[in-house]
Design a protein around this motif. Structure first.
Motif, short mmCIF file in Angstrom:
data_model
loop_
_atom_site.label_atom_id
_atom_site.label_comp_id
_atom_site.label_asym_id
_atom_site.label_seq_id
_atom_site.Cartn_x
_atom_site.Cartn_y
_atom_site.Cartn_z
N VAL A 71 13.28 3.12 -6.53
CA VAL A 71 13.75 2.79 -5.18
C VAL A 71 15.05 1.98 -5.25
O VAL A 71 16.01 2.26 -4.53
CB VAL A 71 12.66 2.00 -4.40
N LEU A 72 15.08 0.99 -6.14
CA LEU A 72 16.28 0.16 -6.29
C LEU A 72 17.46 0.99 -6.82
O LEU A 72 18.59 0.84 -6.35
CB LEU A 72 16.01 -1.02 -7.21
N GLU A 73 17.20 1.86 -7.78
CA GLU A 73 18.26 2.72 -8.32
C GLU A 73 18.84 3.61 -7.23
O GLU A 73 20.06 3.74 -7.09
CB GLU A 73 17.72 3.59 -9.45
N GLU A 74 17.96 4.22 -6.45
CA GLU A 74 18.42 5.12 -5.38
C GLU A 74 19.22 4.35 -4.34
O GLU A 74 20.27 4.82 -3.88
CB GLU A 74 17.22 5.80 -4.72
N ALA A 75 18.74 3.18 -3.97
CA ALA A 75 19.40 2.40 -2.92
C ALA A 75 20.76 1.87 -3.35
O ALA A 75 21.62 1.63 -2.51
CB ALA A 75 18.49 1.24 -2.51
N THR A 76 20.96 1.68 -4.63
CA THR A 76 22.21 1.07 -5.10
C THR A 76 23.11 2.05 -5.83
O THR A 76 24.16 1.64 -6.32
CB THR A 76 21.92 -0.12 -6.03
N LYS A 100 0.83 -1.21 0.00
CA LYS A 100 0.00 0.00 0.00
C LYS A 100 0.86 1.26 0.00
O LYS A 100 0.59 2.21 -0.72
CB LYS A 100 -0.94 0.02 1.21
N ARG A 101 1.91 1.26 0.82
CA ARG A 101 2.80 2.43 0.87
C ARG A 101 3.54 2.62 -0.45
O ARG A 101 3.70 3.75 -0.92
CB ARG A 101 3.78 2.30 2.03
N LEU A 102 3.97 1.53 -1.05
CA LEU A 102 4.65 1.63 -2.35
C LEU A 102 3.70 2.16 -3.43
O LEU A 102 4.10 2.99 -4.25
CB LEU A 102 5.21 0.27 -2.77
N LYS A 103 2.47 1.68 -3.41
CA LYS A 103 1.49 2.18 -4.39
C LYS A 103 1.20 3.66 -4.17
O LYS A 103 1.08 4.42 -5.14
CB LYS A 103 0.20 1.36 -4.31
N ARG A 104 1.10 4.06 -2.92
CA ARG A 104 0.85 5.48 -2.62
C ARG A 104 2.04 6.32 -3.09
O ARG A 104 1.87 7.37 -3.70
CB ARG A 104 0.63 5.65 -1.11
N ARG A 105 3.24 5.84 -2.83
CA ARG A 105 4.44 6.55 -3.26
C ARG A 105 4.50 6.63 -4.78
O ARG A 105 4.86 7.67 -5.34
CB ARG A 105 5.66 5.81 -2.70
N ALA A 106 4.14 5.56 -5.47
CA ALA A 106 4.12 5.54 -6.93
C ALA A 106 3.13 6.58 -7.46
O ALA A 106 3.43 7.30 -8.42
CB ALA A 106 3.77 4.15 -7.44
N ALA A 107 1.97 6.66 -6.84
CA ALA A 107 0.96 7.63 -7.27
C ALA A 107 1.46 9.07 -7.09
O ALA A 107 1.27 9.91 -7.96
CB ALA A 107 -0.34 7.41 -6.50
N LEU A 166 9.30 0.93 -8.00
CA LEU A 166 10.24 -0.06 -7.48
C LEU A 166 11.62 0.11 -8.13
O LEU A 166 12.66 0.01 -7.46
CB LEU A 166 9.72 -1.47 -7.71
N MET A 167 11.64 0.37 -9.42
CA MET A 167 12.92 0.61 -10.10
C MET A 167 13.61 1.85 -9.53
O MET A 167 14.82 1.85 -9.30
CB MET A 167 12.71 0.77 -11.60
#
Length: 77
Positions: free
Chosen positions: A36-41, A16-23, A33-34
């Motif tokens: 988030v992964l890019e930022e984290a790595t 739910k939080r990821l969907k809210r963030r995506a919106a 998700l991409m």
């Protein structure tokens, strides 16, 4: 080359939080998700200690004795 990753047993609250963030970012869930992964790595991410050291290095030099500055300012009036 790209790979497909799967994440299993993701708690509903996280989804739910990821969907809210995506919106908020006007992205699909996959796009978010991409991001988030890019930022984290991403290379060059600084730790708090490294950031503090960099800020001190780049910041304006501060005099060690503020008393002298106060007296000079007061005497100039």
């Amino acid at each position: 080359m790209t790979l497909t990753l799967s994440i299993k047993k993701v708690p509903e609250r996280v989804v739910k939080r990821l969907k809210r963030r995506a919106a908020i970012h006007k992205r699909s869930l996959q796009g978010e998700l991409m991001a988030v992964l890019e930022e984290a790595t991403s290379p060059g991410r600084l730790t708090v200690e490294e950031l503090w050291q960099e800020a001190r290095r780049l910041g304006p030099p501060t005099p060690g004795d503020s008393t002298k500055m106060i007296r000079e300012d007061r005497d100039a009036r």
